[in-house]
Design an enzyme around this catalytic site. Sequence first.
Site, mmCIF file in Angstrom:
data_model
loop_
_atom_site.group_PDB
_atom_site.id
_atom_site.type_symbol
_atom_site.label_atom_id
_atom_site.label_comp_id
_atom_site.label_asym_id
_atom_site.label_seq_id
_atom_site.Cartn_x
_atom_site.Cartn_y
_atom_site.Cartn_z
ATOM 1 N N ASN A 195 61.196 65.777 -78.516
ATOM 2 C CA ASN A 195 62.559 65.882 -79.046
ATOM 3 C C ASN A 195 62.781 65.007 -80.278
ATOM 4 O OD1 ASN A 195 63.273 67.646 -76.901
ATOM 5 N ND2 ASN A 195 63.637 65.868 -75.572
ATOM 6 N N ARG A 196 61.711 64.666 -80.947
ATOM 7 C CA ARG A 196 61.756 63.839 -82.144
ATOM 8 C C ARG A 196 62.347 62.446 -81.894
ATOM 9 N NH1 ARG A 196 59.958 66.489 -86.438
ATOM 10 N NH2 ARG A 196 59.992 68.766 -86.429
ATOM 11 N N LEU A 197 62.341 62.023 -80.646
ATOM 12 C CA LEU A 197 62.785 60.665 -80.315
ATOM 13 C C LEU A 197 61.556 59.764 -80.338
ATOM 14 C CD1 LEU A 197 65.363 61.430 -77.483
ATOM 15 C CD2 LEU A 197 65.772 61.013 -79.921
#
Length: 218
Positions: A195-197
């Site tokens: 989630n691009r975290l």
Amino acid sequence: MSLWSTFRAFFTAGKGVFAGLSEESAGSDPLALFHRWFQDAVKSGVYLPESMALGTATPDGRPSVRFVLLKRYNERGFVFFTNYESRKAVELEANPEATLIFHWGILQRQIRLEGTVERISHEESEAYFHTRSRGSQIGAWASEQSRPLANREELEQRERHYEQEFRGREVPLPPFWGGYRLKPRNLECWQGRANRLHGRIKFFRGVDGQWRRERLYP
């Protein structure tokens, strides 16, 4: 890549995504973390894990980037070699500030270093030069790196000239060739996550010269 290297790369794909980057795993010593990640990249089977992007800039702020190879690293810094008359060297002599970036896509990891750059000693450059293949030693003499070249034949003629000049004897270190060492003041590790975290931890030198650590938003 060999079949075995391809298999290793496939097997380790995304390894870091699941492990993440915690403060505990990062530790307090950025060089130790770099060493672990670099060894992971070597073991993964990725081609040329020592490849790194070198960013330089002119005194008036015009940037340029190219890939070079890391040849050694320790607490003193990160060393690479080049022609001292090349564009990168000219920019480093005028503005000895640079950035290095390692990107190991198969592990979804990258490391960015920022710091000052200095030439290593003549003795260090000479010692490394004589570990290179004879062909690469001749090539260092033949190439007027970054300068305009009329055609390929001109380069090959220069190669033959120096092969003849040094025939039967050791190829000396060119006076215009050697190493630079980047001494990092910042080292940032980036670990891809879902989630691009992503995980980002930055090490930086405090006023006392000791390393400090902080986590950054992705």
